[in-house]
Design an enzyme around this catalytic site. Structure first.
Site, short mmCIF file in Angstrom:
data_model
loop_
_atom_site.label_atom_id
_atom_site.label_comp_id
_atom_site.label_asym_id
_atom_site.label_seq_id
_atom_site.Cartn_x
_atom_site.Cartn_y
_atom_site.Cartn_z
N VAL A 73 0.94 -1.24 -0.40
CA VAL A 73 -0.45 0.40 -0.31
C VAL A 73 1.30 1.52 0.32
O VAL A 73 2.13 1.51 0.69
CB VAL A 73 -0.99 0.13 1.26
CG1 VAL A 73 -1.83 1.23 1.11
CG2 VAL A 73 -1.60 -1.42 1.24
N GLY A 118 4.32 3.53 2.93
CA GLY A 118 4.32 2.56 2.59
C GLY A 118 4.43 1.56 3.30
O GLY A 118 4.82 1.94 3.90
N LYS A 119 3.23 0.96 3.30
CA LYS A 119 3.79 -0.25 4.09
C LYS A 119 3.54 -1.83 2.78
O LYS A 119 2.57 -1.42 2.15
CB LYS A 119 2.64 -0.20 5.39
CG LYS A 119 3.42 -1.49 6.11
CD LYS A 119 4.40 -0.80 6.90
CE LYS A 119 5.01 -1.40 7.93
NZ LYS A 119 5.66 -0.73 8.90
N GLY A 120 4.02 -2.82 3.38
CA GLY A 120 3.46 -4.20 2.68
C GLY A 120 3.56 -4.99 3.22
O GLY A 120 3.69 -5.50 4.47
N ASP A 159 10.15 -5.36 8.61
CA ASP A 159 9.18 -4.67 10.14
C ASP A 159 9.19 -6.48 10.45
O ASP A 159 10.24 -6.95 10.31
CB ASP A 159 7.76 -4.30 9.36
CG ASP A 159 7.04 -4.27 10.47
OD1 ASP A 159 6.80 -2.49 10.96
OD2 ASP A 159 5.93 -4.58 10.11
#
Ligand code: NAD
Length: 431
Positions: A73, A118-120, A159
């Site tokens: 995202v 952002g992040k995944g 992360d």
């Protein structure tokens, strides 16, 4: 502008317990209200810019093929390329990734980094995967999200349950496919040092936590020397912060991890405790300390409490029993919104997560700059720049807290959201 209906399919519409996305949106709306943002800007900032869902089919060691759902995202890129970690966890959901991406946007803006958020995530349990399976999942997921990645587009980082090795595989996959085999180190941060990782990256979050605590003590006129500290979650962030506090003669009286806790009212010997954890995998059984339960640990009288473990670790009930002057949120979202209200009403000074734990992304930014400029900085340079960045951000949040008479959480969100709103408004609406 009416994007509310667009939001509904991926927002938490009808759920019993509030989700991370509910928390993120509630905090955003409070900041937007305080900043008197227009309805158009609010709609643009609430909704993520890009959401990619991928299927990650992988041949397991058994020969069977399994498909893992994955997400990336990009919440907002008004101020720069998307920046944010990749999480491997069985509990990953699109909503959670969306919330974490939004937090990254505000966090980067609070530190004034030229990044968006952002992040995944991949829905998998790394504890049940072999090293080979983990590598194949990583490479196939990287190919899935490849259209979004790039040093000027979207730069992942580690992360939960991803690490420098996972970043090395992503960098290699990207370099092979997009750059005909030539290395592109700046496409990820948190890499191993031999691949262009930065000095100081692994301790950066805990070091940043320490700098914000120093500033809070100065503001509240609490002497760091002999201040009593309690740490929930003696992992990377928690142990680094504890070690720096110990080195500055604070008394770290209790710490715990997922297996249990230890307490010594005279102060724990943190370097020895770190060695004990390295050898045994837990703080439990450390000599010269008594065992302590998670509930007792949080209720200890202290000057500084550092939640450095999980989201939602402190609810309203626990918050009413805290006996600390400062809470330093090393973890992301350790206080529920209800706990937030209790803490504010009780006058406990909060260093909110998007400020307190921003040292990690700040040194990620330094790593990206070094890669882009083909430079290597020594640890002293990295730590000096980190200290200046954290202290400047702390001052800016504190100024809003004092001038606008709002809590530190809202002050940090006002700074972050305000900067992104300003950039979005200045860029205007394309086409
Ligand atoms: P980590 O895995 O190194 O450490 C987490 C620690 O918490 C471990 O020691 C674990 O045993 C402990 N723990 C787990 N459940 C617990 C429980 N119920 N009670 C007490 N302890 C418990 O992870 P980390 O990298 O230190 O991250 C910790 C938090 O900091 C997370 O919320 C993470 O999102 C946040 N954070 C980390 C970074 C970073 O760069 N490491 C950056 C920003 C935010």
């Amino acid at each position: 502008m009416a994007t509310q209906s667009l939001l509904e399919p991926i927002a938490s519409a009808h759920k019993a317990a509030p989700t991370a996305l509910d928390h993120a949106l509630a905090n955003f709306r409070l900041a937007a209200e305080a900043l008197e943002l227009s309805a158009d800007l609010r709609a643009m900032l609430e909704y993520p810019e890009r959401v990619l869902m991928v299927s990650v089919p992988v041949k397991m060691d058994s020969g069977q093929v399994r498909c893992f759902p994955g997400y990336r995202v990009q919440h907002n890129t008004s101020r720069g390329p998307a920046k944010g970690g990749i999480r491997y966890h069985p509990g990953v959901t699109l909503e959670e990734v969306q919330a974490l991406a939004m937090w990254m946007t505000w966090k980067c803006a609070v530190l004034n980094l030229p990044f968006g958020g952002g992040k995944g995530g991949v829905v998998c349990n790394p504890k049940e995967l072999s090293a080979g399976e983990l590598e194949r999942i990583t490479r196939r997921y990287a190919v899935g999200i490849l259209p979004l990645l790039g040093p000027r587009q979207d730069i992942p980082a580690p992360d939960v349950y991803t690490n420098p090795q996972v970043m090395a595989w992503i960098m290699d996959t990207y370099s092979m496919v997009k750059s005909e085999g030539y290395p592109v180190p700046a496409v990820v941060t948190g890499k191993p040092l031999p691949l262009g990782g930065s000095e100081g990256r692994s301790e950066a979050t805990g070091r940043g936590v320490f700098y914000t605590i120093e500033m809070a003590c100065e503001h509240l006129r609490i002497r760091l020397k002999e201040a009593k500290v309690v740490v929930q979650g003696f992992g990377n962030a928690g142990a680094t912060a504890a070690n720096l506090l110990d080195a500055h003669q604070a008394l770290v009286i209790a710490v715990n991890d997922s297996k249990g806790g230890v307490y010594n009212p005279q102060g724990l010997d943190i370097p020895k405790l770190m060695l004990h954890k390295e050898h045994t995998g837990t703080v439990v059984g450390f000599p010269l300390a008594e065992p302590i339960s998670p509930e007792e640990l949080l209720a200890l009288e202290c000057d500084i409490l550092i939640p450095a473990a999980l989201e939602n670790a402190v609810d309203a009930d626990t918050a009413s029993r805290l006996r600390t002057k400062i809470i330093a949120e090393a973890a992301n979202g350790p206080l529920t919104p209800a706990a937030d209200r209790v803490v504010e009403n009780r006058g406990i000074f909060l260093i909110p997560d998007i400020l307190c734990n921003a040292g990690g992304v700040t040194v990620s930014y330094f790593e990206w700059v070094q890669n882009e400029q083909h430079e290597r900085w020594d640890a002293g340079t990295v730590n000096g720049k980190l200290e200046r960045a954290m202290k400047e951000a702390f001052h800016e949040v504190l100024d809003i807290h004092m001038e606008r008479r709002v809590g530190m959480r809202l002050a940090a969100n006002m700074l972050g959201v305000g900067r992104v709103a300003e950039a979005t408004a200045l860029r205007g609406l394309y086409p």
